[in-house]
Design a protein around this motif. Structure first.
Motif, short mmCIF file in Angstrom:
data_model
loop_
_atom_site.label_atom_id
_atom_site.label_comp_id
_atom_site.label_asym_id
_atom_site.label_seq_id
_atom_site.Cartn_x
_atom_site.Cartn_y
_atom_site.Cartn_z
N LYS A 1 0.84 -1.21 0.00
CA LYS A 1 0.00 0.00 0.00
C LYS A 1 0.87 1.25 0.00
CE LYS A 1 -2.78 -0.87 3.49
NZ LYS A 1 -3.92 -0.92 4.44
N GLU A 2 1.90 1.25 0.83
CA GLU A 2 2.80 2.41 0.94
C GLU A 2 3.48 2.72 -0.39
OE1 GLU A 2 7.21 2.92 2.74
OE2 GLU A 2 5.74 2.06 4.11
N LYS B 1 0.23 2.84 -3.82
CA LYS B 1 -0.79 3.90 -3.86
C LYS B 1 -0.25 5.19 -4.48
CE LYS B 1 -4.22 2.50 -0.49
NZ LYS B 1 -4.96 2.86 0.72
N GLU C 1 -1.91 3.02 -8.01
CA GLU C 1 -2.61 1.74 -7.88
C GLU C 1 -3.77 1.90 -6.92
OE1 GLU C 1 -3.14 -1.41 -9.62
OE2 GLU C 1 -0.96 -1.18 -9.69
N GLN C 2 -4.93 1.36 -7.30
CA GLN C 2 -6.12 1.46 -6.46
C GLN C 2 -6.40 0.12 -5.80
OE1 GLN C 2 -9.40 2.92 -8.75
NE2 GLN C 2 -8.62 5.00 -8.80
N PHE C 3 -6.45 0.13 -4.49
CA PHE C 3 -6.77 -1.06 -3.71
C PHE C 3 -8.28 -1.08 -3.53
CE2 PHE C 3 -2.37 -0.55 -3.22
CZ PHE C 3 -1.82 -1.71 -2.69
#
Length: 107
Positions: free
Chosen positions: A54-55, A58, A62-64
């Motif tokens: 995520k760190e 993002k 990039e979309q989680f």
């Protein structure tokens, strides 16, 4: 898309994930184009790998979309890519690779 998948693999390996595999399922009728599977060193490592992805990803856009997690298993939905990070025991137990290989071999 291959660059995105390779980036995920590189990041996982950078933080000591083991046996990182990429399954290209484009044109196989599966609900995503790629699946990435990695083995963590243990329960805390599983969650640390999620945080690291995520760190790093993002800020790169990039979309989680959805994340399901426990200490033993994390599933990350990136839309056209699914990432599974799991402990060795869970990876052996669920053997997702066998299922994905069957899909990959379909014509």
């Amino acid at each position: 898309m291959e660059k995105r998948v390779q980036r995920i693999k590189e990041l996982l390996e950078e933080k000591k994930a083991e046996d990182v595999q990429i399954f290209d399922l484009r044109d196989k009728g599966y609900f995503v184009d790629f699946v990435v599977i990695a083995t963590s060193l243990g329960d805390k490592h599983t969650l640390a790998l999620l945080d690291f992805l995520k760190e790093k990803l993002k800020p790169e856009g990039e979309q989680f979309l959805k994340i399901q997690s426990s200490e033993d298993w994390v599933v990350i939905d990136l839309g056209d890519i699914i990432v599974h990070i799991m402990t060795e025991a869970y990876r052996k137990r669920y053997n997702i690779e066998e299922f994905l290989e069957e899909i990959k071999e379909q014509e």
